[in-house]
Design a protein around this motif. Structure first.
Motif, PDB file in Angstrom:
ATOM      1  N   PRO A  36      37.122  28.814  44.522  1.00  0.00           N
ATOM      2  CA  PRO A  36      37.126  30.333  43.828  1.00  0.00           C
ATOM      3  C   PRO A  36      37.622  30.206  42.412  1.00  0.00           C
ATOM      4  O   PRO A  36      38.553  29.293  42.126  1.00  0.00           O
ATOM      5  CB  PRO A  36      38.178  31.053  44.760  1.00  0.00           C
ATOM      6  N   HIS A  37      37.145  30.788  41.606  1.00  0.00           N
ATOM      7  CA  HIS A  37      37.592  30.681  40.182  1.00  0.00           C
ATOM      8  C   HIS A  37      36.757  32.180  39.394  1.00  0.00           C
ATOM      9  O   HIS A  37      36.134  32.626  40.075  1.00  0.00           O
ATOM     10  CB  HIS A  37      37.227  29.703  39.381  1.00  0.00           C
ATOM     11  N   LEU A  38      37.333  32.106  38.119  1.00  0.00           N
ATOM     12  CA  LEU A  38      36.750  33.216  37.150  1.00  0.00           C
ATOM     13  C   LEU A  38      36.367  32.521  36.052  1.00  0.00           C
ATOM     14  O   LEU A  38      37.061  31.554  35.577  1.00  0.00           O
ATOM     15  CB  LEU A  38      37.721  34.374  37.043  1.00  0.00           C
ATOM     16  N   HIS A  39      35.609  33.354  35.006  1.00  0.00           N
ATOM     17  CA  HIS A  39      35.397  33.075  33.821  1.00  0.00           C
ATOM     18  C   HIS A  39      35.931  34.228  33.018  1.00  0.00           C
ATOM     19  O   HIS A  39      35.838  35.250  33.192  1.00  0.00           O
ATOM     20  CB  HIS A  39      34.096  32.910  33.456  1.00  0.00           C
ATOM     21  N   LEU A  40      36.614  33.942  31.681  1.00  0.00           N
ATOM     22  CA  LEU A  40      37.043  34.716  30.889  1.00  0.00           C
ATOM     23  C   LEU A  40      36.043  35.522  29.927  1.00  0.00           C
ATOM     24  O   LEU A  40      36.413  36.440  29.584  1.00  0.00           O
ATOM     25  CB  LEU A  40      38.284  34.219  29.870  1.00  0.00           C
ATOM     26  N   VAL A  41      35.147  34.897  29.310  1.00  0.00           N
ATOM     27  CA  VAL A  41      34.132  35.573  28.264  1.00  0.00           C
ATOM     28  C   VAL A  41      32.633  35.305  28.734  1.00  0.00           C
ATOM     29  O   VAL A  41      31.659  35.751  28.145  1.00  0.00           O
ATOM     30  CB  VAL A  41      34.524  34.796  26.974  1.00  0.00           C
ATOM     31  N   CYS A  42      32.559  34.647  29.856  1.00  0.00           N
ATOM     32  CA  CYS A  42      30.990  34.436  30.205  1.00  0.00           C
ATOM     33  C   CYS A  42      30.382  35.092  31.402  1.00  0.00           C
ATOM     34  O   CYS A  42      31.295  34.961  32.461  1.00  0.00           O
ATOM     35  CB  CYS A  42      30.845  32.906  30.244  1.00  0.00           C
ATOM     36  N   LEU A 116      49.892  27.992  38.150  1.00  0.00           N
ATOM     37  CA  LEU A 116      49.206  28.653  37.238  1.00  0.00           C
ATOM     38  C   LEU A 116      50.294  28.863  36.034  1.00  0.00           C
ATOM     39  O   LEU A 116      49.817  28.976  34.771  1.00  0.00           O
ATOM     40  CB  LEU A 116      48.766  30.070  37.536  1.00  0.00           C
ATOM     41  N   ALA A 117      51.237  29.111  36.349  1.00  0.00           N
ATOM     42  CA  ALA A 117      52.479  29.267  35.494  1.00  0.00           C
ATOM     43  C   ALA A 117      52.876  28.007  34.539  1.00  0.00           C
ATOM     44  O   ALA A 117      53.627  28.063  33.841  1.00  0.00           O
ATOM     45  CB  ALA A 117      53.688  29.866  36.116  1.00  0.00           C
ATOM     46  N   ASP A 118      52.460  26.842  34.888  1.00  0.00           N
ATOM     47  CA  ASP A 118      52.764  25.538  34.553  1.00  0.00           C
ATOM     48  C   ASP A 118      51.504  24.865  34.071  1.00  0.00           C
ATOM     49  O   ASP A 118      50.798  24.216  34.771  1.00  0.00           O
ATOM     50  CB  ASP A 118      53.306  24.567  35.640  1.00  0.00           C
ATOM     51  N   ALA A 173      45.360  33.515  33.829  1.00  0.00           N
ATOM     52  CA  ALA A 173      44.213  32.866  33.503  1.00  0.00           C
ATOM     53  C   ALA A 173      44.042  32.823  31.799  1.00  0.00           C
ATOM     54  O   ALA A 173      43.752  31.965  31.236  1.00  0.00           O
ATOM     55  CB  ALA A 173      42.966  33.363  34.189  1.00  0.00           C
ATOM     56  N   ALA A 174      44.213  34.187  31.370  1.00  0.00           N
ATOM     57  CA  ALA A 174      44.150  34.138  29.885  1.00  0.00           C
ATOM     58  C   ALA A 174      44.953  33.631  29.115  1.00  0.00           C
ATOM     59  O   ALA A 174      44.876  33.019  28.150  1.00  0.00           O
ATOM     60  CB  ALA A 174      44.169  35.830  29.691  1.00  0.00           C
ATOM     61  N   ARG A 175      46.197  33.583  29.657  1.00  0.00           N
ATOM     62  CA  ARG A 175      47.410  32.719  29.074  1.00  0.00           C
ATOM     63  C   ARG A 175      47.049  31.373  29.057  1.00  0.00           C
ATOM     64  O   ARG A 175      47.352  30.628  27.970  1.00  0.00           O
ATOM     65  CB  ARG A 175      48.722  32.964  29.645  1.00  0.00           C
ATOM     66  N   LEU A 176      46.479  30.833  30.030  1.00  0.00           N
ATOM     67  CA  LEU A 176      46.216  29.401  30.107  1.00  0.00           C
ATOM     68  C   LEU A 176      45.187  29.021  29.219  1.00  0.00           C
ATOM     69  O   LEU A 176      45.307  27.730  28.729  1.00  0.00           O
ATOM     70  CB  LEU A 176      45.528  28.911  31.601  1.00  0.00           C
ATOM     71  N   VAL A 177      44.133  29.703  28.905  1.00  0.00           N
ATOM     72  CA  VAL A 177      43.119  29.538  27.854  1.00  0.00           C
ATOM     73  C   VAL A 177      43.272  29.845  26.624  1.00  0.00           C
ATOM     74  O   VAL A 177      42.235  29.531  25.587  1.00  0.00           O
ATOM     75  CB  VAL A 177      41.736  30.045  28.622  1.00  0.00           C
ATOM     76  N   ARG A 178      44.242  30.561  26.187  1.00  0.00           N
ATOM     77  CA  ARG A 178      44.322  31.167  24.840  1.00  0.00           C
ATOM     78  C   ARG A 178      44.198  30.297  23.912  1.00  0.00           C
ATOM     79  O   ARG A 178      43.557  30.494  22.718  1.00  0.00           O
ATOM     80  CB  ARG A 178      45.668  31.872  24.706  1.00  0.00           C
ATOM     81  N   ASP A 179      44.800  29.033  23.762  1.00  0.00           N
ATOM     82  CA  ASP A 179      44.680  28.105  23.045  1.00  0.00           C
ATOM     83  C   ASP A 179      43.230  27.535  22.550  1.00  0.00           C
ATOM     84  O   ASP A 179      43.148  26.945  21.560  1.00  0.00           O
ATOM     85  CB  ASP A 179      45.474  27.015  23.276  1.00  0.00           C
ATOM     86  N   ARG A 180      42.364  27.761  23.544  1.00  0.00           N
ATOM     87  CA  ARG A 180      41.042  27.066  23.516  1.00  0.00           C
ATOM     88  C   ARG A 180      39.899  28.023  22.756  1.00  0.00           C
ATOM     89  O   ARG A 180      39.103  27.620  22.469  1.00  0.00           O
ATOM     90  CB  ARG A 180      40.379  27.075  24.832  1.00  0.00           C
ATOM     91  N   VAL A 181      40.487  29.319  22.492  1.00  0.00           N
ATOM     92  CA  VAL A 181      39.699  30.146  22.115  1.00  0.00           C
ATOM     93  C   VAL A 181      39.023  29.974  20.688  1.00  0.00           C
ATOM     94  O   VAL A 181      37.904  29.972  20.386  1.00  0.00           O
ATOM     95  CB  VAL A 181      40.440  31.664  21.747  1.00  0.00           C
ATOM     96  N   PRO A 182      39.715  29.274  19.706  1.00  0.00           N
ATOM     97  CA  PRO A 182      39.085  28.789  18.343  1.00  0.00           C
ATOM     98  C   PRO A 182      37.978  27.992  18.669  1.00  0.00           C
ATOM     99  O   PRO A 182      36.744  27.804  18.125  1.00  0.00           O
ATOM    100  CB  PRO A 182      40.013  28.113  17.607  1.00  0.00           C
TER     101      PRO A 182
END
Length: 251
Positions: A36-42, A116-118, A173-182
């Motif tokens: 199980p998982h989710l996507h943030l923008v797709c 998720l917190a680490d 989830a959003a915190r984990l991927v934030r640095d990948r946004v650029p």
């Protein structure tokens, strides 16, 4: 006819493409299927081409168990937790928005909150060894089991009318991927946005009576670049198509 991936022509709309057979490994709740998982923008779509099964989803409107059979098309928007369930010989063609951006990391597994917190612990649990051998298979199964461990309490809470854990998972989830946004923005600009802008330029050309782009007409074909890789939901056949991002996390 031009063979890919040497061509420069992406699939229509710069979508990503793969074929998937969900895992037949039994999980802690007795269900066979994927992680199980989710996507943030797709947004992601499943086109069922064989067998039967289901996709379980968690969203603000609760838990759903969507049956899948040949001819079914199921899709889910960003933020929807989804879990592929194997029935009998389920086979799916997967269409991924934004040039296959989900395979560049726009996917977060439903690991337990402490994982998720680490970020370091999350990355270690999410990343698979390269290849398709026994070591990779064992790691993919451990990853699936850890995702199911975190998923079951989310589902139970949502069924009971408590959306708090589900929303907290989205925030984590959003915190984990934030640095990948650029980097994701670069891929979007080079893929889906560029495809839309090409269409706009062609419409402008047609309006002006300029048919130059029709002189570049061509047909293309491609064969799978890898068969039977270990994906998030199951064994995956993938394509090295122009504009499609590379596999994520050793899948």
């Amino acid at each position: 006819m031009v063979n890919g991936p040497a061509s420069e022509a992406p699939l229509p709309g710069a979508v990503g493409l793969s074929h998937l057979s969900p895992y037949d490994w039994e999980a802690a709740d007795g269900v066979c299927g994927g992680s199980p998982h989710l996507h943030l923008v797709c947004t992601e779509a499943y086109v069922v081409t064989g067998g039967h099964g289901a996709v379980q989803t968690l969203s603000p409107d609760g838990h759903r168990d969507v049956p899948l059979r040949p001819g079914t098309v199921a899709w889910f928007t960003p933020g929807t937790v989804h879990r592929m369930v194997q029935g009998d010989g389920l086979r799916i063609t997967v269409l991924m928005q934004n040039s296959g951006l989900p395979e560049a990391g726009d996917a977060v597994f439903t690991f337990p909150p402490e994982v998720l917190a680490d970020p370091g612990r999350y990355a270690a649990a999410a990343t698979l060894p390269p290849g398709t051998g026994p070591e990779t298979e064992a790691a993919a199964r451990r990853r699936r089991d850890l995702a199911v461990e975190g998923y079951l309490p989310l589902r139970a809470a949502l069924v009971a009318g408590d959306g708090g854990p589900y929303r907290e998972f989205q925030r984590a989830a959003a915190r984990l991927v934030r640095d990948r946004v650029p980097r994701w923005r670069e891929l979007w600009r080079a893929g889906a946005l560029a495809a839309a802008e090409r269409t706009g330029a062609q419409l402008d050309a047609l309006a002006d009576g300029d048919l130059t782009h029709l002189g570049e007409a061509a047909a293309y074909r491609a064969e799978p670049s890898r068969l039977g890789g270990f994906g998030m939901c199951g064994r995956r056949d993938e394509y090295a198509l122009p504009g499609v991002t590379v596999p994520y996390g050793g899948e």
